[in-house]
Write an enzyme that holds these catalytic residues in place. Structure first.
Site, PDB file in Angstrom:
ATOM      1  N   ASP A  24       0.822  -1.210   0.000  1.00  0.00           N
ATOM      2  CA  ASP A  24       0.000   0.000   0.000  1.00  0.00           C
ATOM      3  C   ASP A  24       0.861   1.267   0.000  1.00  0.00           C
ATOM      4  OD1 ASP A  24      -2.385   1.503   0.030  1.00  0.00           O
ATOM      5  OD2 ASP A  24      -2.326   1.661   2.221  1.00  0.00           O
ATOM      6  N   GLU A  50       1.158  -3.121  -5.146  1.00  0.00           N
ATOM      7  CA  GLU A  50       0.681  -1.764  -4.879  1.00  0.00           C
ATOM      8  C   GLU A  50       1.831  -0.906  -4.349  1.00  0.00           C
ATOM      9  OE1 GLU A  50      -3.428   0.426  -3.443  1.00  0.00           O
ATOM     10  OE2 GLU A  50      -3.003  -1.571  -2.658  1.00  0.00           O
ATOM     11  N   TYR A  79      -0.848  -7.919  -9.007  1.00  0.00           N
ATOM     12  CA  TYR A  79      -1.781  -7.045  -8.304  1.00  0.00           C
ATOM     13  C   TYR A  79      -3.007  -6.932  -9.205  1.00  0.00           C
ATOM     14  CZ  TYR A  79      -3.752  -2.793  -6.233  1.00  0.00           C
ATOM     15  OH  TYR A  79      -4.595  -1.873  -5.659  1.00  0.00           O
ATOM     16  N   ASP A 121      -1.878  -9.955  -4.421  1.00  0.00           N
ATOM     17  CA  ASP A 121      -3.196  -9.463  -4.041  1.00  0.00           C
ATOM     18  C   ASP A 121      -4.121  -9.736  -5.226  1.00  0.00           C
ATOM     19  OD1 ASP A 121      -5.483  -8.104  -3.392  1.00  0.00           O
ATOM     20  OD2 ASP A 121      -4.531  -6.145  -3.135  1.00  0.00           O
ATOM     21  N   ASN A 135      -7.357  -9.641  -5.070  1.00  0.00           N
ATOM     22  CA  ASN A 135      -8.523  -8.765  -4.949  1.00  0.00           C
ATOM     23  C   ASN A 135      -9.856  -9.497  -5.044  1.00  0.00           C
ATOM     24  OD1 ASN A 135      -8.516  -6.024  -4.196  1.00  0.00           O
ATOM     25  ND2 ASN A 135      -7.321  -5.488  -6.020  1.00  0.00           N
ATOM     26  N   ASP A 162      -5.109 -12.095  -0.378  1.00  0.00           N
ATOM     27  CA  ASP A 162      -3.753 -12.393  -0.832  1.00  0.00           C
ATOM     28  C   ASP A 162      -3.535 -13.907  -0.814  1.00  0.00           C
ATOM     29  OD1 ASP A 162      -2.336  -9.479  -0.689  1.00  0.00           O
ATOM     30  OD2 ASP A 162      -3.813  -9.738   0.915  1.00  0.00           O
ATOM     31  N   ASP A 184      -2.114  -1.928   5.054  1.00  0.00           N
ATOM     32  CA  ASP A 184      -3.453  -2.419   5.369  1.00  0.00           C
ATOM     33  C   ASP A 184      -3.599  -3.898   4.999  1.00  0.00           C
ATOM     34  OD1 ASP A 184      -3.361  -1.895   2.666  1.00  0.00           O
ATOM     35  OD2 ASP A 184      -5.171  -0.656   2.607  1.00  0.00           O
ATOM     36  N   HIS A 185      -2.566  -4.466   4.383  1.00  0.00           N
ATOM     37  CA  HIS A 185      -2.468  -5.907   4.175  1.00  0.00           C
ATOM     38  C   HIS A 185      -1.336  -6.437   5.052  1.00  0.00           C
ATOM     39  CE1 HIS A 185      -4.706  -6.363   0.187  1.00  0.00           C
ATOM     40  NE2 HIS A 185      -4.614  -5.050   0.317  1.00  0.00           N
TER      41      HIS A 185
END
Length: 310
Positions: A63, A89, A164, A203, A205, A275, A300-301
């Site tokens: 992030d 990211e 990502y 990630d 998503n 993830d 935040d991950h």
């Protein structure tokens, strides 16, 4: 058995730029339930066929790479000490990468991909102790590759792909694009798999099943848990790839890798498992462990780690 979370527990979207299911007000007079946390068990370092793990891969959506470095993310990496570190990211053009990471002697072979159109958007990286045989960027389609979302490294016995995956975004404005991505990305992975088995990490998503997020009922129409995105992941599994964490821990609930910064979600463990490490079937006999390092801070991950016997 742990108690079920309250129905009015807040739901969380898969990314900070997406919509969030509205939070219901708690009824007065009731004490909030204590959060149910996931404890990462001791590492398993032996595969089912008795081989010892000799490859350690870590993946982390940071992030924003520069902020993550300032938050001492690299200190954790040095302790974890993976053979390959994959980041998503990164939000950082190669010219702006902090020296703390570009000068890391532990990883002499470093590879970066970023968005061509928007600096500070998307971006992935791969840092390797051993030089890969070959490294490529993207999946061979300009509409996807301009966003800097995929790096593929070829090693002697497998391909490693870090990705990502595009977010369907707030209001699902990119859901149609995401569906196109899912089809094209699966085709790319299947073509690779014909040449050599692969590990996909990153990630992705999507929370695949209800067990993979705290509040499935409140998020069925939100990015990361729509039927379309979940079906795209199902299709990937049906194409011959295995979710390594669910292979080893099929019933493990409350194991998440993302928590929105809002509403103290991480301390409450109101999260999503976004993830993954996916493996070709040929690599499954060498699977030792698939870890969720949920105590590692800085994004935040949280990071995830794969232990593999080649």
């Amino acid at each position: 058995m742990p108690k079920r979370a309250k129905k009015n527990e807040e739901s969380v979207e898969g990314e900070t730029d997406n919509g969030t299911a509205p939070q219901k007000k708690e009824k007065k007079g009731k004490e909030p339930e204590a959060p149910i946390l996931y404890e990462d068990p001791p590492d398993k370092t032996t595969s089912k066929d008795g081989r010892s793990a000799n490859m350690k891969i870590t993946s982390w959506n940071v992030d924003g790479l520069r902020a993550w470095v300032k938050k001492k993310g690299l200190d954790w990496v040095r302790v974890e000490d993976p053979d390959v570190l994959c980041l998503q990211e990164t939000k950082c053009a190669e010219k702006s990468l902090p020296a703390d990471i570009t000068d890391m002697p532990e990883y002499p072979h470093k590879y970066w991909a970023g968005s061509e159109d928007k600096e500070g958007y998307s971006g992935v990286a791969m840092l390797c102790k051993t030089e890969p045989l070959n490294v490529t960027y993207g999946i061979g389609k300009e509409e996807h590759d301009k966003e800097g979302r995929v790096i593929t490294a070829e090693f002697p016995s497998f391909f490693l792909v870090t990705a990502y995956v595009p977010n369907a975004s707030r209001g699902l404005v990119r859901l149609d694009y995401r569906k196109t991505w899912d089809v094209d990305f699966q085709a790319y992975l299947c073509d690779l798999d014909k040449r050599k088995p692969l590990v996909l990490c990153g990630d992705l998503n999507v929370a695949h099943q209800e067990i993979d997020l705290k509040n499935p009922k409140g998020n069925r129409k939100n990015a990361g848990f729509t039927p379309e995105e979940r079906e795209g992941f199902t299709q990937l599994l049906e194409a011959g790839f295995t979710d390594s964490f669910r292979e080893l821990y099929p019933e493990q609930a409350y194991a998440y890798t993302f928590w929105t910064y809002m509403m103290n979600s991480r301390s409450k463990n109101v999260g999503w498992r976004l993830d993954y490490f996916l493996l070709s079937s040929a690599l499954l006999p060498g699977l030792c462990d698939s870890k969720i390092r949920n105590t590692a801070m800085g994004s935040d991950h949280c990071p995830i780690t794969l232990l593999l016997a080649q």
